[in-house]
Every structure is written in structure tokens, then in C-alpha cells.
Enzyme design. Structure first.
Site: not given
Length: 622
Positions: A302, A420
Site C-alpha cells: 500500500g 478517524k
């Protein structure tokens, strides 16, 4: 049999020795001629011949001993000059001792050896630098290169920045004709540099003087290693006034091992407009924690994972394990790692972290000392629609990894978390908060240090808005923004990875580190800046459309909640929250219940179970 490359290597050494032998004979003969003003007496001519075959092997052997023949002449630098100077000095002393031993120095002229020393030094150094200059100008020593006719067809470049990076790329452009670029002017805001020259290129004025510069040039290269956001925006504005193509050198953090090269020059990206202040790292602490360690990176293919691999590889771990569930991403990061870090053993594991048996096999094979856990599902709207997948990857996968790492005796475990997770309003944030809680529990039951690092969005990542905006602009489509007032924290991928490694090295266990993200950025402003970078005008050439917040999204993000106690660390860009450890048995029980509920594929039930673990979770009504 020896390879062709080894034959070529030894052939080059022999050629260098032959050239030096001729230079040494010439210097020795000229020393006698100069000493006797061109008329060498017969007796001294005999001495010259007697000592010539002593001088040559002594000096050639000494030069070889100092590694002079392993230097590449086209790259001769000051370190090479020091070696040459030391070799020539020692060889002259050895020659005198040998002559004294064999001939007792009777009837010899001492001044001959002083003149010979000076001439040898001049001849050897001149031969190296003349070769470097010829190759820099013509690219090769071929007849075509040496006698190239016609005007210089290289692209003419104006360089912004007369500092360290500017000097490095000026030297590279000047030394390497084959690059096809030629510096013709420098611009820098330092008043004391203006009017002076670097590598033969004059600093014509300040950056603001560039649009009025009357000289002929084809493009502009921004070569400043560290810039604040407002300075970068100003420079881009100046470059746009010229109507010329402009590009930039990357930030120092983007270079492997800090090796700056003009070949890395690229177009200005939105990330550059955020500012490029270099991250100060405690390199000694990083070496202590990552050098000679076996390091496992999950989610290695990633955006953050691959950058962690790139950054940690620079600290010379004893081995690197790359783990990812995406075949293509794993293949790509493995190929890049093998290219960058040829000296480090690298193993790639195509594994889903939800599969406990596969993870255990990885730990049995690789036996990591450090785990950097970047594997996660991060796309907010998709996880709202598929919460069972989010729980499986972000919660069950993290628990599998943390438990196996604890039993395997890893010294450090770093969870890459997110802003978040603070007062979450979506599945992604709630599952990452659960992951933080269970990682914090591990410190009471494991010998290693388990910690989390929490930060905001990274520009250019697979989930970033930047690639979406860029595709829309390239296709001439409207740029879609969710809400006029939506804001987010952002940092670059290299900066995020560096600070994750720094925080991971600082941690004592149980902390949640927060990376300093600066001010939140309005996404609408970001869209307008990006449109301008493409040479277009927002709302005229490319419209901006507001499409409404997507499931799970909120207008702004937070890095801490009001009731969290947070303190500074010795690093100015890292703060830390030390939580009271949660009851590991209770967390395990609640996670088991959550995993059972996911098998029902009932969205509301999954959200209720998440809220039971994370009371501050406020799911949006669907």
C-alpha cells in the site's frame, strides 16, 4: 572462467598503470633536465638509467596500494585527490630510502627528487581531471565525442535555488553532457549570492526577477530542499508568469539514502504546495531500533506500507518481510525493494491477516523482531456498505497479528492508525479505534512494546482525493467535492512514514502517538489549486461540483478528543497520549461477540456491537 566484465575491469586497471608509468618516466626525466638546465652530465645520465627501473615499480606499487587504480577517473573528487597526494608523497619517500639503501645516495642530486615529486603530483592529478573534463563535456572519449561540431543542443535550464541542492544539480549537469541539460542562470533571494557564480553559472537576481530575465532558456528547475507552503506557492506563481515549463527537485526525504540526482526532477505536485520542511529525525535512535533487525511490514504494497519499506530499508535491517493480500501490490513492492536494497534479504508473503494459520506460518519462517502493521481497509463509504469486511480486516486481522507477535517475542509492534478513530462517525474509524484498544492491551501480557500511531490523510495515497481530482481534470470533467466546507488534515507519504518510524522507536509501550498535521485544508481550495497546477482556471475551464457528504463522512476530522490527556514529546511533530490499559479479557470477549454478529451481515447490529466497545462511536443514521 572469468566473466567479460572482470576482463574489462582488469583491462582498465592495466591501461591506467601504463598511462601512469609513462607519466612517471616523463616526470623523472624532466626533473633531471630541469635540474641541469637541459644538459645532463654523462655521470647523471647513467644515474638516471640505473634508478629508472627502481623508481617505476616503487611508485606504481605505492599508487596501487592506495587504491588509486580503483578510482573511476570521470568521477574524480577531493577524496581521490587526498589518496593521490598521500600515495605520491609516500612513493617519493620510499624511492629515496631505496636509493639510499642500494646506492648510498653518493653523487646524487637531492633536488632532482624534490622536482620529481612536484612533477609527478601535477601530472597524475592533471591526467585525472583532464579525463573528467573531457568526459563531462563530450560524454565519452570517442573521436565523435571529442570533436563534436555545431552548437550546443542541450536544453537550457534556469535554476531557482543557489543553495546546497542547487550546487549539487549544477555540478551534475555540468559534469554529465549526456543528460541533455545545460544550466544558464541561477535565481536566489539571498542578496549576498546575487551577482556571484556557482559552477560557472551566475546568480542573476532574486526569484521575483525571473519573469523579467532576458536570457534564453527552455525550462525552470526549482532546487530548494526545504520550503514552507507560502514560499512554494509564491515560487510556483513566479514560474507560471514566465510561460515556461517548470519542474522541481523532490524533498530530501524522497531520495533513498539522501543521494540527490537531477534525474529525479519531476513536475510540481499538490503535495509540494503544502510545504517541504524537512523532518528532523533522531537517526541514532532509529538505527538502534531498526538496524540489524528482522522487520515485518504488513500492507507492504500500500501507499504507507511501501513507503515504510523504503524508509526502514535505509537503516540496514538484517532482513525485510513484505506481507500483503494484493498480489500485484506485493509484486511491485518486492521488485522495488530488491532493486533498492540488494544487500538486504527480502521475503514476500501473499497472506490475508484474517487467516491465523497463514500468519503463524509467516512468523515461524521469518521470526520478526519488529512489526510495522499498516494493513487495513480505509475507504470510508465502502466500509459503511460492507462493515463485516472492515471488522474482519481491521479488528480480527489486527488481533491475530498482535497475539502471534506477542507469542513470537517481537520487540516492537507499531499499529498505523487514523484520525478517524477519534469520536468515530463511521465504520472505518470505529474499527481502527478497537484496533488501538486491543494493541494497547498487549503490553501487560507481552515482553515487547506495543503502540499505535494516529494521523490524518496522506496525499497521493490510494484513498486520497488527489488521484481522483487529477483524473477528472485530465478528462476535462467537473471536479467533484462533497461539501463547500469539508476540511481534512494532510501530510505527504514520506513525512508520514518517517514520523511513524520515529514514533515507533520512541515508544515505551501502550502509547498512542499523534503526528502533527498542521492546519486542516479545505478540499474545495485543494481542488482549485490543483486545477491551476494544470494551467487551467477553476470555475472557468474546469467547474467544481458539490455532490454532498458520502456515507460515514463528516465535515472535519479530529486527532484527539476533549477528554484525552495529551503531552508533547522531544520531537516537535509528535505528541503522545498514554491511555490506561483496557481489560484484555473483556476486550477479547467483546471482539468475539462482534465477530459473531458480522456473520449475520446485518449492518445495524454490527454498528450496535461496535458502539458497545467504543461508546464514543456515533454512527450516522441510514
Amino acid at each position: 572462467m572469468p566473466s567479460r566484465s572482470s576482463f574489462k575491469k582488469y583491462r582498465n586497471i592495466i591501461i591506467k598503470i601504463v598511462i601512469d608509468a609513462l607519466l612517471l618516466v616523463c616526470a623523472y626525466g624532466m626533473a633531471f633536465l630541469l635540474r641541469f638546465e637541459g644538459a645532463i652530465p654523462p655521470r647523471f645520465a647513467d644515474i638516471f638509467m640505473q634508478t629508472l627501473f627502481v623508481m617505476l615499480p616503487v611508485k606504481i606499487f605505492t599508487l596501487y596500494l592506495f587504491g588509486v587504480y580503483h578510482h573511476i577517473w570521470r568521477y574524480t573528487g577531493f577524496s581521490d585527490l587526498k589518496n593521490i597526494g598521500a600515495a605520491v608523497s609516500l612513493s617519493s619517500l620510499l624511492l629515496i630510502f631505496v636509493v639510499v639503501f642500494l646506492f648510498r645516495f653518493e653523487g646524487f642530486s637531492r633536488s632532482v627528487y624534490i622536482i620529481d615529486y612536484v612533477l609527478v603530483l601535477v601530472f597524475i592529478i592533471t591526467s585525472r581531471f583532464s579525463t573528467r573534463l573531457l568526459l563531462a563535456r563530450h560524454g565519452s572519449l570517442s573521436l565523435d565525442g571529442m570533436f563534436r561540431k555545431g552548437e550546443d543542443t542541450r536544453r537550457r535550464v534556469a535554476v531557482i535555488g543557489a543553495g546546497k541542492m542547487g550546487e549539487i544539480i549544477l555540478r551534475e549537469m555540468s559534469d554529465n553532457y549526456s543528460l541533455g541539460v545545460r544550466p544558464v542562470a541561477l535565481f536566489d533571494d539571498d542578496y549576498y549570492k546575487q551577482g556571484r557564480s556557482i559552477q560557472g553559472v551566475t546568480v542573476e537576481g532574486s526569484i521575483e526577477d525571473l519573469p523579467g530575465y532576458k536570457g534564453d532558456y527552455d525550462e525552470i528547475i526549482i532546487a530548494i530542499s526545504s520550503l514552507k507552503a507560502q514560499d512554494m506557492r509564491r515560487i510556483v506563481g513566479v514560474c507560471e508568469q514566465t510561460g515556461r515549463r517548470f519542474r522541481t527537485m523532490p524533498n530530501m526525504s524522497e531520495f533513498i539514502g539522501g543521494q540527490v540526482s537531477i534525474k529525479a526532477v519531476r513536475n510540481v505536485r499538490y503535495q509540494d504546495l503544502l510545504g517541504r520542511e524537512e523532518v528532523e529525525l533522531d537517526t541514532q535512535l532509529l538505527k538502534e531500533n531498526y538496524a540489524d533487525k528482522r522487520i515485518l511490514v504488513t500492507g507492504a504494497g500500500g501507499s504507507i506500507g511501501s513507503e515504510l519499506v523504503r524508509q526502514v530499508g535505509a537503516y540496514n535491517p538484517s532482513a525485510l518481510a513484505l506481507l500483503d493480500f494484493s498480489e500485484y501490490n506485493l509484486f511491485r513492492v518486492e521488485m522495488n525493494s530488491q532493486q533498492y536494497f540488494k544487500h538486504i534479504p527480502i521475503e514476500a508473503f501473499l497472506v490475508d491477516i484474517r487467516n491465523r494459520e497463514d500468519l503463524e506460518r509467516v512468523f515461524q519462517i521469518f521470526k520478526p523482531d519488529v512489526v510495522l502493521h499498516a494493513a487495513a481497509y480505509k475507504h470510508v463509504p465502502l466500509q459503511e456498505l460492507n462493515p463485516w469486511e472492515a471488522v474482519g480486516n481491521n479488528v480480527e486481522g489486527t488481533r491475530n497479528l498482535a497475539n502471534i507477535a506477542a507469542r513470537g517475542g517481537v520487540s516492537r509492534f507499531v499499529l498505523v492508525s487514523t484520525d478517524k478513530a477519534v469520536r468515530p462517525t463511521n465504520i472505518m474509524g470505529a474499527t481502527k479505534r478497537v484496533a488501538e484498544m486491543l494493541v494497547g492491551c498487549m503490553n501487560s501480557a507481552a515482553p515487547g512494546r506495543f503502540m499505535s500511531v494516529r494521523f490524518g490523510n496522506v496525499l497521493g495515497s490510494s484513498g486520497s482525493v488527489i488521484p481522483i481530482f487529477e483524473e477528472q481534470i485530465k478528462n476535462g470533467m467537473p471536479v467533484t467535492v462533497t461539501h463547500p466546507e469539508v476540511t481534512r488534515y494532510f501530510m505527504s507519504i514520506p513525512e508520514a512514514a518517517q514520523l511513524i518510524l520515529q514514533a515507533g522507536a520512541m515508544g515505551q509501550g501502550g502509547e498512542i502517538f499523534m503526528l502533527e498535521m498542521g492546519a486542516q485544508i479545505r478540499i474545495a481550495d485543494m481542488a482549485r489549486d490543483l486545477i491551476r497546477l494544470y494551467g487551467l482556471e477553476p470555475d472557468r475551464d474546469i467547474p467544481i461540483e458539490f455532490v454532498g457528504l458520502r456515507p460515514g463522512e463528516k465535515l472535519y476530522e479530529e486527532l484527539i478528543t476533549e477528554d484525552e490527556g495529551i503531552v508533547s514529546t522531544e520531537h516537535q511533530k509528535i505528541r503522545v497520549l498514554k491511555e490506561n490499559p483496557f481489560n484484555s479479557v473483556e476486550i477479547d470477549r467483546l471482539i468475539d461477540e462482534l465477530l459473531s454478529v458480522t456473520k449475520t451481515f446485518h449492518v445495524d447490529l454490527i454498528k450496535k456491537r461496535l458502539k458497545k466497545i467504543v461508546p464514543e462511536y456515533s454512527p450516522q443514521k441510514t
